[in-house]
Design a protein around this motif. Sequence first.
Motif, PDB file in Angstrom:
ATOM      1  N   ASN A  41     -26.272  22.004 -12.657  1.00 24.22           N
ATOM      2  CA  ASN A  41     -25.116  22.907 -12.633  1.00 24.22           C
ATOM      3  C   ASN A  41     -25.514  24.337 -12.276  1.00 24.22           C
ATOM      4  O   ASN A  41     -24.654  25.151 -11.953  1.00 24.22           O
ATOM      5  N   GLU A 139     -18.485  21.758  -8.470  1.00 26.90           N
ATOM      6  CA  GLU A 139     -17.273  20.925  -8.506  1.00 26.90           C
ATOM      7  C   GLU A 139     -17.370  19.754  -9.483  1.00 26.90           C
ATOM      8  O   GLU A 139     -16.350  19.286  -9.991  1.00 26.90           O
ATOM      9  N   THR A 140     -18.557  19.272  -9.765  1.00 29.07           N
ATOM     10  CA  THR A 140     -18.727  18.123 -10.659  1.00 29.07           C
ATOM     11  C   THR A 140     -18.753  18.516 -12.132  1.00 29.07           C
ATOM     12  O   THR A 140     -18.745  17.643 -13.001  1.00 29.07           O
ATOM     13  N   ASP A 142     -16.752  19.211 -14.543  1.00 31.06           N
ATOM     14  CA  ASP A 142     -15.350  19.143 -14.982  1.00 31.06           C
ATOM     15  C   ASP A 142     -15.117  19.816 -16.326  1.00 31.06           C
ATOM     16  O   ASP A 142     -14.097  20.477 -16.536  1.00 31.06           O
ATOM     17  N   TYR A 171     -22.394  19.327  -2.192  1.00 33.53           N
ATOM     18  CA  TYR A 171     -21.348  19.511  -3.196  1.00 33.53           C
ATOM     19  C   TYR A 171     -20.689  20.870  -3.004  1.00 33.53           C
ATOM     20  O   TYR A 171     -21.318  21.832  -2.543  1.00 33.53           O
TER      21      TYR A 171
END
Length: 185
Positions: A41, A139-140, A142, A171
Motif C-alpha cells: 500500500n 485502489e486495492t 478498500d 494498479y
Amino acid sequence: MIIDKQEFDVNGVNYIIRSAEEQDAKVLSEIRMQIDGETENMDRESGEAFIDVLGFEQLIQADSASPRNLFLVAQVDDRIVGFSRCQGNSLKRLAHKVEFGVCILKEFWGYGIGKNLLKVSIDWADTNSITKINLSVLETNDKAIRLYQKLGFEIEGVLKNDKILSDGKYYNTIMMGRFNGRKDS
C-alpha cells in the motif's frame, strides 16, 4: 507545528498520539523501512527513498517550526508504532491545503491508530485555517478508502496504471480530498 498529546484506548490497546520529537528520529528511520516492506500500500519498497536519522531530525525540526506542517507519532507504551505527516506549502495559491500520509506497523493494524492519526490531523487542519487535506491511496486498499470517505474525503481523480506491484500488474492510485470551507461555484 506542535500539538498536545492525546490518549486512546481501542480494542484493549492504549496509545498516545503526539508530535514527533527529534529523539524519535532513529526509531522513525527504522520503522519506516520496516513498514515499507510489510505492505504494498506504500509508494516505496523497503529501503527505497531511505531517510536516515539526520534526515528525520531535519524533517521533525522543519515540521515543528512550520504552521503548515504536522508530524505525528503513535506510541504504545514506549514504542513508536506508526506516524503521519501533513505537509503544507507556503505558496499563497496552495497555502490552504496539506498532503496527508500515514504508515502503521502491521502488527498494530486494527486498533484505530491510522484513523485517529487522521482525525487528529483533521482537527488540527480545521483549527489552523487549512481548508483542504489531500491524500492518495492504492485502489486495492478498500478499507482505507472506506475510512477516508467516512471521514469526509471524496474521490477527486484516478491516476491510471500508476504503480507496478510485486505481481507485475499495474494498479491505479485514487486521489482523495477533504474540503472544509466555502466552495465557490
